[in-house]
Design an enzyme around this catalytic site. Structure first.
Site, PDB file in Angstrom:
ATOM      1  N   LYS A  76       0.811  -1.188   0.000  1.00 47.87           N
ATOM      2  CA  LYS A  76       0.000   0.000   0.000  1.00 47.87           C
ATOM      3  C   LYS A  76       0.862   1.262   0.000  1.00 47.87           C
ATOM      4  O   LYS A  76       0.431   2.334  -0.395  1.00 47.87           O
ATOM      5  CB  LYS A  76      -0.891   0.039   1.251  1.00 47.87           C
ATOM      6  CG  LYS A  76      -1.892  -1.074   1.378  1.00 47.87           C
ATOM      7  CD  LYS A  76      -2.661  -0.891   2.691  1.00 47.87           C
ATOM      8  CE  LYS A  76      -3.452  -2.110   3.024  1.00 47.87           C
ATOM      9  NZ  LYS A  76      -4.086  -1.990   4.368  1.00 47.87           N
ATOM     10  N   GLY A  77       2.078   1.142   0.495  1.00 55.13           N
ATOM     11  CA  GLY A  77       2.870   2.323   0.832  1.00 55.13           C
ATOM     12  C   GLY A  77       3.066   3.342  -0.265  1.00 55.13           C
ATOM     13  O   GLY A  77       3.214   4.535   0.014  1.00 55.13           O
ATOM     14  N   GLU A 100       8.242   2.461  -5.831  1.00 53.00           N
ATOM     15  CA  GLU A 100       8.218   1.982  -4.450  1.00 53.00           C
ATOM     16  C   GLU A 100       8.375   3.159  -3.487  1.00 53.00           C
ATOM     17  O   GLU A 100       9.085   4.124  -3.775  1.00 53.00           O
ATOM     18  CB  GLU A 100       9.362   0.962  -4.285  1.00 53.00           C
ATOM     19  CG  GLU A 100       9.603   0.416  -2.902  1.00 53.00           C
ATOM     20  CD  GLU A 100       8.478  -0.440  -2.349  1.00 53.00           C
ATOM     21  OE1 GLU A 100       7.342   0.033  -2.335  1.00 53.00           O
ATOM     22  OE2 GLU A 100       8.771  -1.567  -1.898  1.00 53.00           O
ATOM     23  N   ASP A 113      13.986  -1.080   1.962  1.00 49.69           N
ATOM     24  CA  ASP A 113      14.641  -1.363   3.246  1.00 49.69           C
ATOM     25  C   ASP A 113      15.496  -2.620   3.068  1.00 49.69           C
ATOM     26  O   ASP A 113      16.649  -2.539   2.628  1.00 49.69           O
ATOM     27  CB  ASP A 113      13.539  -1.529   4.299  1.00 49.69           C
ATOM     28  CG  ASP A 113      14.077  -1.738   5.707  1.00 49.69           C
ATOM     29  OD1 ASP A 113      15.278  -1.517   5.932  1.00 49.69           O
ATOM     30  OD2 ASP A 113      13.295  -2.129   6.588  1.00 49.69           O
TER      31      ASP A 113
HETATM   32  P1  IMP Z   1      11.667  -4.223   2.147  1.00 50.31           P
HETATM   33  O1  IMP Z   1      11.034  -5.402   1.485  1.00 50.31           O
HETATM   34  O2  IMP Z   1      12.294  -4.591   3.475  1.00 50.31           O
HETATM   35  O3  IMP Z   1      12.603  -3.462   1.256  1.00 50.31           O
HETATM   36  O4  IMP Z   1      10.537  -3.247   2.557  1.00 50.31           O
HETATM   37  C1  IMP Z   1       9.775  -2.633   1.638  1.00 50.31           C
HETATM   38  C2  IMP Z   1       8.396  -2.321   2.178  1.00 50.31           C
HETATM   39  O5  IMP Z   1       8.350  -2.330   3.595  1.00 50.31           O
HETATM   40  C3  IMP Z   1       8.036  -0.942   1.750  1.00 50.31           C
HETATM   41  O6  IMP Z   1       7.231  -1.000   0.602  1.00 50.31           O
HETATM   42  C4  IMP Z   1       7.298  -0.386   2.916  1.00 50.31           C
HETATM   43  O7  IMP Z   1       5.908  -0.572   2.712  1.00 50.31           O
HETATM   44  C5  IMP Z   1       7.754  -1.189   4.102  1.00 50.31           C
HETATM   45  N1  IMP Z   1       8.746  -0.443   4.896  1.00 50.31           N
HETATM   46  C6  IMP Z   1      10.094  -0.547   4.853  1.00 50.31           C
HETATM   47  N2  IMP Z   1      10.676   0.302   5.709  1.00 50.31           N
HETATM   48  C7  IMP Z   1       9.663   0.979   6.291  1.00 50.31           C
HETATM   49  C8  IMP Z   1       9.617   2.033   7.269  1.00 50.31           C
HETATM   50  O8  IMP Z   1      10.618   2.566   7.770  1.00 50.31           O
HETATM   51  N3  IMP Z   1       8.360   2.460   7.606  1.00 50.31           N
HETATM   52  C9  IMP Z   1       7.231   1.948   7.056  1.00 50.31           C
HETATM   53  N4  IMP Z   1       7.236   0.971   6.152  1.00 50.31           N
HETATM   54  C10 IMP Z   1       8.440   0.497   5.776  1.00 50.31           C
END
Ligand code: IMP
Ligand code: MG
Length: 178
Positions: free
Chosen positions: A43-44, A99, A103
């Site tokens: 959703k972000g 995106e 993270d």
């Molecule tokens: P990843 O798969 O760990 O790269 O995370 C990606 C997804 O996690 C992003 O699309 C965000 O929705 C969520 N996310 C990652 N870091 C944060 C944060 O600091 N706050 C809120 N959502 C996060």
């Protein structure tokens, strides 16, 4: 909403707007004549996508995929669940994955890999926020907004346990027990 949370602004709405405009300029240079398909990861990314495309003054289409990896925790579970897959054909299309924040890299990597063998004309990624501190997989990011510190961020579409997406600034939470 967690009443014990202290919310501290990290990037103001004006800084976000300037960053989105800069990214839109870079994307315009590369895609203005390509009728790209922008694929937002829900959703972000919904707020970023909405602001970004209003800065793009050329023909384009949008699509969304919804993946989930966090549940109600502040750290990625490491397992990506596809809640809603892509429904648009990407063959011969210039695809740009949009995106909110990268993270661990697992989410965007999963989406990029799922699009990789679909014969798109090109496949690139754009993120508003890059948090490199806890990267688990190397992902090529072609357009990066802001490189952010290793804090859990909320607002401008980003949530903690589904809360705070509506904050217009990008903030971090102190004193929240996950
Ligand atoms: P990843 O798969 O760990 O790269 O995370 C990606 C997804 O996690 C992003 O699309 C965000 O929705 C969520 N996310 C990652 N870091 C944060 C944060 O600091 N706050 C809120 N959502 C996060
Ligand atoms: Mg999220």
């Amino acid at each position: 909403m967690d009443k014990s949370a202290t919310i501290i602004i990290l990037y103001t709405r004006e800084q976000i707007e300037a960053t989105v405009k800069r990214l839109a300029g870079e994307i315009t240079r590369d895609y203005a004549d390509k009728n790209p398909l922008l694929v937002g990861i829900l959703k972000g990314s919904f707020m970023f996508m909405a602001d970004l495309i209003r800065q793009l003054d050329f023909p384009l289409e949008i699509e969304f995929v919804r993946v989930s990896s966090y549940g109600k925790k502040k750290q990625s579970s490491g397992k990506i669940t596809v809640v809603q897959g892509i429904r648009t054909h990407v063959k011969n299309r210039h695809v740009l994955v949009v995106e909110d924040i990268i993270d661990s890299g697992l989410s965007v990597n999963y989406v990029l890999e799922s699009l990789r063998n679909k014969k798109s004309a090109s496949l690139k990624a754009c993120c508003l926020l890059d948090k490199p501190a806890r990267r688990q997989v190397t992902v090529p990011i072609d357009y990066t907004g802001l490189t952010v510190p290793d804090k859990f961020l909320v607002g401008y579409g980003l949530d903690w346990a589904e809360q705070y997406r509506n904050l217009p600034d990008i903030c971090y939470l102190e004193d929240v027990k996950p």
